[in-house]
Design a protein around this motif. Sequence first.
Motif: not given
Ligand SMILES: [Zn+2]
Length: 438
Positions: A257, A264, A313, A315
């Motif tokens: 990402c 990922h 994560c 994100c």
């Molecule tokens: Zn991520």
Amino acid sequence: MLAKLRRFAERALIGDSVPALVRWGKLVPPSLVRSIQLGAFGEMVRYAARHQKFFGRKLREKGIDPGRVRRPEDLGDVFTTPEDLLRLPPEDFLCREPQVVFETTGTSGSPKRVYFGYDELEFAGRYEAAGLYQNGVRPGDRVVCTFDAGYWISGWVSFFACKQIGVFCSAIGKPRPEDFYSRLGGYRYNVIMADPTWLVSLSEIAEKRGVYPIKVIFAAGDRMTRAYRDYVERVWNAPVVLGYGSTEAGGGVGMECLRRDGYHLDEFNFLFETLDRDANGYGELVVTTLSRRTMPLVRYRTRDVTRFIEDRCACGITLRRVAPVKGRRDEMVVMGAGNMHPEIFEKVLDGVEGISDVWQVAVRQEGVRDVLEFRLELTNGVNPSAVEALVRKNLEARYPEVWANHLCGMYRIDFRFSPPGTHERGRKPKRLVDERKE
Ligand SMILES: [Zn+2]
């Protein structure tokens, strides 16, 4: 409740739009991902047991009842290896009539061949599309994809990925960077997908002749060193996002990402394991394809050494990540210096001026002593002893434990210099070789 969530998830995974799929990638709890994976794993095992000669034979040899397999460990030491793919005819792996074939580029010898159906290629594109979308690609952008054509899969999957988002895409094989540069502005491409070394060449041209506005650059992770990435990002003032995959896996199995901290994984279409983990959790990545039916691979040993990153994560994507690949298991050499991976020497040679990027490190034997031999091409008449001193200094500073083994006499360090162009060039030249006798 869980059953209902699961039905929703399963529909999102197969039927919904790419943006909906990306939303699901953030909502779906890891426990549900795991449960979907294991369900698909059991189905895959039963399917392959019935339709794949190779796998059916393995189960019979080991006396394993496919109906009782719930998780990978239930298969004991049943794996599919790259050597199996090379040694046996494709019929041993094919479960239905294929429609396309791709080849892998090995470090040596003949290629491995992997077969697919059209539907499977398009479906792989859907998951790459989710990765592109998550990293900001939108309709209205213009993507150029310069992954090598020929029998190489990446360009096709990327093309289908762009189709799924409805974004403009030129998948054009791998042109010479200078030929491509003249088209970059004309077609107003703002997203580039390419190999690391090709990107570096293109960036060198753009640095001299001018850059165009680029939103994001995608590269295959293999051999994209920190130095390459920093340079390309600086020239274009755009993030470089890496993907991880292989032909056997059907293109990509993971993508970074924008935080760029590990890949990922596509946990909906693959089940991942790591084997023979060391104290830091690094082991060989093993992949089972969950959605392919033409040539499924059960517990395929990728030979890539990596580890899972278990923390969530920032994100928001709940899918697990793996760390950048540390090396190939078949390139790992156990010697007086420790367990050596090519990555170690990439880091040691990083920033050393006057050598080409085609190098090799060999482990030799002299009497009972291991010798670590750096084989380097000198590019601009630089003094070899200056290179030598810097390499030793880098090794000491960046890998003190490897250096400590040197100081206590576990191995000797040697250098062999040659003019540029001496070393074999290819897609994946071996960077670390073990030349000791058995
Ligand atoms: Zn991520």
